[in-house]
Scaffold this motif. Structure first.
Motif, PDB file in Angstrom:
ATOM      1  N   VAL A   1      44.380  46.611  38.468  1.00 35.11           N
ATOM      2  CA  VAL A   1      45.255  45.380  38.435  1.00 35.11           C
ATOM      3  C   VAL A   1      46.348  45.846  39.646  1.00 35.11           C
ATOM      4  O   VAL A   1      47.083  46.918  39.469  1.00 35.11           O
ATOM      5  CB  VAL A   1      45.896  45.036  37.234  1.00 35.11           C
ATOM      6  CG1 VAL A   1      47.313  44.019  37.512  1.00 35.11           C
ATOM      7  CG2 VAL A   1      45.132  44.649  36.283  1.00 35.11           C
ATOM      8  N   ARG A   2      46.766  44.999  40.767  1.00 34.54           N
ATOM      9  CA  ARG A   2      47.601  44.997  41.422  1.00 34.54           C
ATOM     10  C   ARG A   2      48.561  43.834  41.225  1.00 34.54           C
ATOM     11  O   ARG A   2      49.209  43.828  40.408  1.00 34.54           O
ATOM     12  CB  ARG A   2      46.867  45.225  42.974  1.00 34.54           C
ATOM     13  CG  ARG A   2      46.271  46.380  43.091  1.00 34.54           C
ATOM     14  CD  ARG A   2      45.444  46.612  44.437  1.00 34.54           C
ATOM     15  NE  ARG A   2      44.179  47.605  44.466  1.00 34.54           N
ATOM     16  CZ  ARG A   2      43.317  47.510  45.234  1.00 34.54           C
ATOM     17  NH1 ARG A   2      43.096  46.728  46.188  1.00 34.54           N
ATOM     18  NH2 ARG A   2      42.286  48.391  45.310  1.00 34.54           N
TER      19      ARG A   2
ATOM     20  N   GLY B   1      47.446  40.829  41.149  1.00 36.92           N
ATOM     21  CA  GLY B   1      46.277  40.121  40.065  1.00 36.92           C
ATOM     22  C   GLY B   1      45.202  41.313  39.723  1.00 36.92           C
ATOM     23  O   GLY B   1      45.196  42.480  39.991  1.00 36.92           O
ATOM     24  N   ILE B   2      44.434  40.743  38.872  1.00 39.03           N
ATOM     25  CA  ILE B   2      43.025  41.470  38.606  1.00 39.03           C
ATOM     26  C   ILE B   2      42.129  41.711  39.812  1.00 39.03           C
ATOM     27  O   ILE B   2      41.679  40.565  40.082  1.00 39.03           O
ATOM     28  CB  ILE B   2      42.369  40.887  37.574  1.00 39.03           C
ATOM     29  CG1 ILE B   2      43.316  40.621  36.065  1.00 39.03           C
ATOM     30  CG2 ILE B   2      41.251  41.657  37.021  1.00 39.03           C
ATOM     31  CD1 ILE B   2      42.812  39.788  35.164  1.00 39.03           C
ATOM     32  N   VAL B   3      42.005  42.860  40.110  1.00 38.98           N
ATOM     33  CA  VAL B   3      41.290  43.063  41.462  1.00 38.98           C
ATOM     34  C   VAL B   3      39.685  42.592  41.186  1.00 38.98           C
ATOM     35  O   VAL B   3      39.174  43.337  40.336  1.00 38.98           O
ATOM     36  CB  VAL B   3      41.291  44.491  41.997  1.00 38.98           C
ATOM     37  CG1 VAL B   3      40.519  44.736  43.166  1.00 38.98           C
ATOM     38  CG2 VAL B   3      42.896  44.989  42.220  1.00 38.98           C
ATOM     39  N   VAL B   4      39.137  41.922  42.012  1.00 35.43           N
ATOM     40  CA  VAL B   4      37.765  41.586  41.990  1.00 35.43           C
ATOM     41  C   VAL B   4      36.956  41.808  43.208  1.00 35.43           C
ATOM     42  O   VAL B   4      37.686  41.856  44.394  1.00 35.43           O
ATOM     43  CB  VAL B   4      37.579  40.145  41.428  1.00 35.43           C
ATOM     44  CG1 VAL B   4      38.085  39.912  40.068  1.00 35.43           C
ATOM     45  CG2 VAL B   4      38.195  39.042  42.404  1.00 35.43           C
ATOM     46  N   ASP B   5      35.578  42.015  43.277  1.00 44.98           N
ATOM     47  CA  ASP B   5      34.916  41.889  44.492  1.00 44.98           C
ATOM     48  C   ASP B   5      34.223  40.715  44.893  1.00 44.98           C
ATOM     49  O   ASP B   5      34.661  39.615  44.050  1.00 44.98           O
ATOM     50  CB  ASP B   5      33.710  43.046  44.131  1.00 44.98           C
ATOM     51  CG  ASP B   5      32.845  42.869  43.262  1.00 44.98           C
ATOM     52  OD1 ASP B   5      32.758  41.635  42.723  1.00 44.98           O
ATOM     53  OD2 ASP B   5      32.169  43.590  42.897  1.00 44.98           O
TER      54      ASP B   5
ATOM     55  N   CYS C   1      44.660  34.566  37.984  1.00 45.99           N
ATOM     56  CA  CYS C   1      44.730  35.710  37.725  1.00 45.99           C
ATOM     57  C   CYS C   1      44.046  36.807  38.597  1.00 45.99           C
ATOM     58  O   CYS C   1      44.180  38.128  38.440  1.00 45.99           O
ATOM     59  CB  CYS C   1      44.308  36.194  36.199  1.00 45.99           C
ATOM     60  SG  CYS C   1      42.706  35.999  35.772  1.00 45.99           S
ATOM     61  N   ALA C   2      43.235  36.207  39.237  1.00 44.63           N
ATOM     62  CA  ALA C   2      42.275  37.261  40.232  1.00 44.63           C
ATOM     63  C   ALA C   2      42.674  37.450  41.616  1.00 44.63           C
ATOM     64  O   ALA C   2      43.321  36.544  42.377  1.00 44.63           O
ATOM     65  CB  ALA C   2      40.715  36.605  40.377  1.00 44.63           C
ATOM     66  N   GLU C   3      42.722  38.601  41.991  1.00 43.52           N
ATOM     67  CA  GLU C   3      43.046  39.131  43.268  1.00 43.52           C
ATOM     68  C   GLU C   3      41.802  39.391  44.022  1.00 43.52           C
ATOM     69  O   GLU C   3      41.163  40.510  43.675  1.00 43.52           O
ATOM     70  CB  GLU C   3      44.119  40.148  43.125  1.00 43.52           C
ATOM     71  CG  GLU C   3      44.355  40.697  44.582  1.00 43.52           C
ATOM     72  CD  GLU C   3      45.471  42.041  44.814  1.00 43.52           C
ATOM     73  OE1 GLU C   3      45.400  42.697  45.487  1.00 43.52           O
ATOM     74  OE2 GLU C   3      46.111  41.865  43.620  1.00 43.52           O
TER      75      GLU C   3
END
Length: 406
Positions: free
Chosen positions: A253-254, A256-260, A276-278
Motif C-alpha cells: 500500500v502506498r 492506495g492499494i498497489v495493483v498491476d 482504493c486502488a493505485e
C-alpha cells in the motif's frame, strides 16, 4: 495449461459501491459484501438526492445480490478467508477489494471523533438523506471545500432554500479541473443562485454549543478570526482511499492499494479496483475509471486476457435548476493549465455564460475546459482520449467549434 479456470474459483468482493456492483453484474457467481444497508447506487447522483430531484430508488444500480450491512474485518491470506463482523467466514479463490474511500475530516478545532450535531460529511446515500432531512428554507449552511463535491453540495443546498456559504482554501473553485477563467464563471453562476463564495479562505475550527451531552455546531471559525454562522456544516474536503484491510493483511500500500495491469495486488489471489486502488502511481477517485477497471477485471477473473492501461478521465458536472437559464453544464479533461510553449485558444461569451478553452502540447490535445455550451465536448474528448497527433490542417479554432456533426 490451467487445471482450473479462473471462473471456477469462488470470487468474493468486499465493497458494494459502483466498482464492486459493476464487477458483480459481470460475475454473477461472485459473493459481494457491503457495509451500507442500501442496495448499490450511483454515487454521482447524490447531489440530486440532496436537492430532492431523485428518490433513493431512482439512483439504484441494476439489481445485484449483495450481503448488505456486513463489514469485512479481517483477511486471512494463508487460508484465503474473509472474516466478517456478523461472524460469517467466506472462502475465496480470488478476492477483490473494492473498499472505496472515506471523506477527509480536516483537523479543525472542535471536530473530534464524534461529529457535532449539524456537521455532515457528504459521501454516502445516508449522508445525502441526513442533509436532506436537516435542510429547510432559511437554514444557514457552510460548505467547507470548493472541489467538485463541495460545489455540487452547495448548489443542491441553495436549491433547497438554504443560505449557503462555500469556503474554499485554494485560489479558485475546482482547482483540479478548472482554469481561473472557467472557475470565475462557475463562481458567478453560484453567486447568482445566492451562494456566498469565499476563496483563499482557511477554516480554523468549529464553534459549538452544548445542550446536556449533545454538541451542536453554531459557527465556522476562519483563520483571520471571522466567523460564519452555521446551522449546518458540510465537510467536502476530499476523500482518502480505504486501505485498512489491505494494510492489516500485509499487502503493498502506498497512497492506495498497489495493483498491476490485471488489477492484481502484491498477493496474486487478491485484486483491487476503484477509489482504493493505485495503478501506475495514479489514484483516480472517479466513477469512469472505476467502471472501466471493473470491466477489465471481470475479463481477467473469467480467464480471458485483458489489461488495464489507465483511463483518460473526463469530469462532467451538471448543475441542474428548475429554471432552464440557471442550469449549468461543465466538462473538463486533461491538463487545462498551459505550460510554456503550449498553444491555447479560448472562446468566451460572457452574456451566455459560455466558455471553451483547449491546450495543445507538441501537436496533441493536452486538455480543455467547456462551461455552459458542451456542443463540442464529444469530439474534443475523443481527440484527447485517442492521444494521436492532430492533423496539420486542423486549426485550434476548429477544435472548439466542431460539434461532431450534431
Amino acid at each position: 495449461m490451467r487445471k482450473k479456470t479462473e471462473s471456477a474459483l469462488p470470487v468474493v468482493v468486499i465493497g458494494a459501491g459502483m466498482a464492486g456492483a459493476r464487477l458483480a453484474a459481470r460475475l454473477p457467481w461472485a459473493t459481494v459484501v457491503g457495509e451500507e444497508r442500501h442496495a448499490p447506487y450511483n454515487r454521482v447522483l447524490l447531489a440530486d438526492v440532496l436537492a430532492g430531484r431523485y428518490a433513493p430508488d431512482v439512483i439504484a444500480l441494476p439489481a445485484t445480490e449483495v450481503r448488505r450491512g456486513v463489514r469485512a474485518v479481517r483477511i486471512d491470506r494463508a487460508d484465503r478467508l474473509v472474516h466478517c463482523d456478523d461472524g460469517s467466514v467466506l472462502h475465496y479463490g480470488r478476492l477483490v477489494l473494492a473498499t472505496g474511500s472515506n471523506p477527509v475530516l480536516p483537523p479543525l478545532r472542535g471536530l473530534g471523533d464524534t461529529l457535532p450535531d449539524g456537521v455532515h460529511p457528504f459521501r454516502t446515500l445516508d449522508d445525502a438523506l441526513a442533509l436532506r432531512a436537516a435542510v429547510r428554507p432559511g437554514v444557514r449552511a457552510v460548505v467547507i471545500g470548493g472541489g467538485l463535491l463541495g460545489v455540487s453540495a452547495a448548489r443542491a443546498l441553495a436549491e433547497c432554500g438554504a443560505q449557503v456559504v462555500l469556503a474554499q482554501q485554494g485560489e479558485h473553485l475546482m482547482e483540479r479541473q478548472l482554469d481561473p477563467e472557467a472557475a470565475a464563471l462557475l463562481r458567478v453562476h453560484l453567486e447568482a443562485l445566492g451562494v456566498e463564495v469565499h476563496t483563499e479562505c482557511r477554516v480554523r475550527g468549529l464553534r459549538c454549543t452544548t445542550a446536556t451531552t449533545t454538541e451542536s455546531v453554531r459557527a465556522v471559525e476562519l483563520a483571520d478570526g471571522y466567523e460564519l454562522a452555521a446551522d449546518l456544516t458540510v465537510l467536502a474536503c476530499g476523500v482518502r482511499p480505504r486501505t485498512g484491510l489491505a494494510l492489516a493483511a500485509g499487502l503493498d500500500v502506498r497512497k492506495g492499494i498497489v495493483v498491476d495491469d490485471e488489477l492484481r495486488t502484491s498477493d496474486p489471489y487478491i485484486h483491487a479496483l476503484g477509489d482504493c486502488a493505485e495503478h501506475r502511481s495514479t489514484l483516480y477517485g472517479l466513477a469512469g475509471p472505476a467502471l472501466e477497471q471493473a470491466d477489465v477485471l471481470a475479463e481477467v477473473l473469467a480467464g480471458r486476457p485483458a489489461r488495464y492501461e489507465g483511463t483518460r478521465a473526463l469530469t462532467r458536472l451538471t448543475l441542474r435548476s428548475p429554471e432552464p437559464l440557471r442550469a449549468l453544464d461543465l466538462a473538463a479533461f486533461g491538463e487545462a493549465r498551459p505550460l510554456p510553449g503550449d498553444d491555447v485558444v479560448r472562446l468566451a461569451d460572457a452574456t451566455r455564460g459560455a466558455y471553451r478553452t483547449v491546450v495543445v502540447r507538441e501537436g496533441r490535445l493536452a486538455g480543455g475546459v467547456l462551461l455552459g455550451d458542451l456542443g463540442a465536448v464529444a469530439g474534443l474528448a475523443r481527440t484527447w482520449q485517442d492521444d494521436e497527433p492532430l492533423p496539420p490542417a486542423m486549426s485550434l479554432l476548429h477544435l472548439l467549434i466542431d460539434d461532431g456533426g450534431h
